[in-house]
Design an enzyme around this catalytic site. Structure first.
Site: not given
Ligand code: AQP
Length: 343
Positions: A115, A198, A201
């Site tokens: 990040k 991955k 968001k």
């Molecule tokens: N691509 C993914 N596949 C499987 N699990 C996923 N998770 C996120 N992306 C995937 C799981 O969703 C939960 C919540 O995630 P989060 O929003 O707290 O943070 P993150 O993992 O950083 O998710 P994003 O979508 O990638 O958000 P941004 O872009 O804001 O950082 C967690 O259990 C995560 O493992």
């Protein structure tokens, strides 16, 4: 008897909640909630501040994630659904845990490296300390099981290490060591544009992910545009090696149809991706339509969402304050006036 004692997890309200969040996390929470004694699901709004604080949309995003939890099947009368910032004990415990966290442990966190990117010197302290706040989110409730996607496994392991360090200091088993629960087949749903990244968001392209609020036409368009290769579907999973986009789409289909990827490969063997994409579109639409409709309904009744969040925060605060008082006592802090006699 319940298989799990106390389950806790959360999502950052940083943007559009997507299929990866659903299949990798929330769908498993629903399954685990049926088999656990207590469940707490928070919307981790303070974590959202660590990357490009979006103050204009934060409260709306928080309510949208709460609506998604409920629409995906978390029952607010059985699970506490709440905003992290409504339970101040998270940040207080986080400070105490900071004082037990060697920098070497934090320097190993790969999500910070991803990040922060090349600009580590410019990254904020909150982003660096995020895993300690996440450990506090878990430990403040003495949670025993934490269902997450693969990307969060390292953070739950840090929470275990911090629990161990605090227990050693106290010479007591204050915190149980929380176990990450990862559903192998959906642990990492990949971007629709790049099978090696991955689904996330924060990806700039909306076409990289399916949002839980996407309507059927958009889902169909995104799947039509999803990157694939020109080879036919193989009969075995082994032949999917080095075909990341194909593996991802077949994996999503397998997860939504509750089949193994092996079975899906056998059933589609020899077909091209154009026919598979049609079936994938159909199953995505039929799986996500009830969720989208319920989310829209809830979002039109925001007072109802707020009531659920306040009720959840009340339950969470009661548990958290009790554990915080114990921690403060172990650390030798003078009890707060409002906590005297309440242990
Ligand atoms: N691509 C993914 N596949 C499987 N699990 C996923 N998770 C996120 N992306 C995937 C799981 O969703 C939960 C919540 O995630 P989060 O929003 O707290 O943070 P993150 O993992 O950083 O998710 P994003 O979508 O990638 O958000 P941004 O872009 O804001 O950082 C967690 O259990 C995560 O493992």
């Amino acid at each position: 008897m319940s298989a799990y004692q106390r389950v806790l997890s959360g999502v950052r309200p940083t943007g559009h909640i997507h299929l990866g969040n659903y299949l990798g996390a929330i769908r498993n929470w629903v399954k685990m909630a049926k088999n656990s004694k207590e469940q707490l699901f928070c919307i981790v709004d303070q974590h959202a501040l660590t990357t490009a604080a979006d103050s204009k949309n934060l409260s709306q995003n928080t309510r949208t994630i709460a609506a998604a939890y409920i629409a995906c099947g978390i029952d607010p009368s059985e699970s506490a659904i709440f905003a992290q910032s409504h339970v101040p004990a998270h940040t207080e415990l986080s400070w105490y845990l900071n004082c037990f966290a060697p920098l070497g442990w934090l320097n190993r966190m790969t999500q910070f490296k991803d990040k922060a990117g090349k600009n580590k010197e410019g990254a904020n302290l909150g982003l660096y300390a995020y895993p300690v706040l996440m450990a506090a989110d878990i430990l403040i409730y003495k949670a025993t099981h934490v269902p997450v996607g693969e990307d969060q496994k390292q953070h739950v392991e840090l929470a275990r290490d911090l629990a161990g360090a605090f227990n050693n200091h106290a010479n007591l088993k204050v915190f149980p060591l929380p176990e990450p629960i990862i559903e192998k087949n959906t642990a990492r749903i990949m971007s629709l544009r790049d099978g090696l990244s991955k689904m996330s968001k924060s990806d700039l392209s909306d076409y990289s992910r399916i949002h839980l609020l996407d309507d059927p036409d958009i889902i169909a368009l995104k799947i039509r545009k999803a990157k694939t290769d020109s080879d036919p579907i193989p009969g075995t999973i082994k032949e999917l090696t080095d075909r990341p986009e194909a593996s991802n789409l077949l994996g999503i289909y397998a997860a939504l149809s509750d089949q193994s990827i092996e079975t899906v490969c056998r059933n589609f063997e020899g077909q091209t991706f154009s026919s598979v994409k049609q079936e994938l579109t159909d199953i995505l639409i039929s799986s996500l339509t009830p969720i989208r409709e319920k989310m829209h309904y809830l979002l039109q009744n925001q007072d109802e969402i707020d009531k659920i969040l306040y009720r959840g925060a009340k339950i969470a605060n009661t548990l958290a304050e009790k554990n915080l008082r114990e921690v403060r006592e172990i650390l030798g802090l003078i009890p707060r006036a409002d906590q005297l006699g309440k242990l």
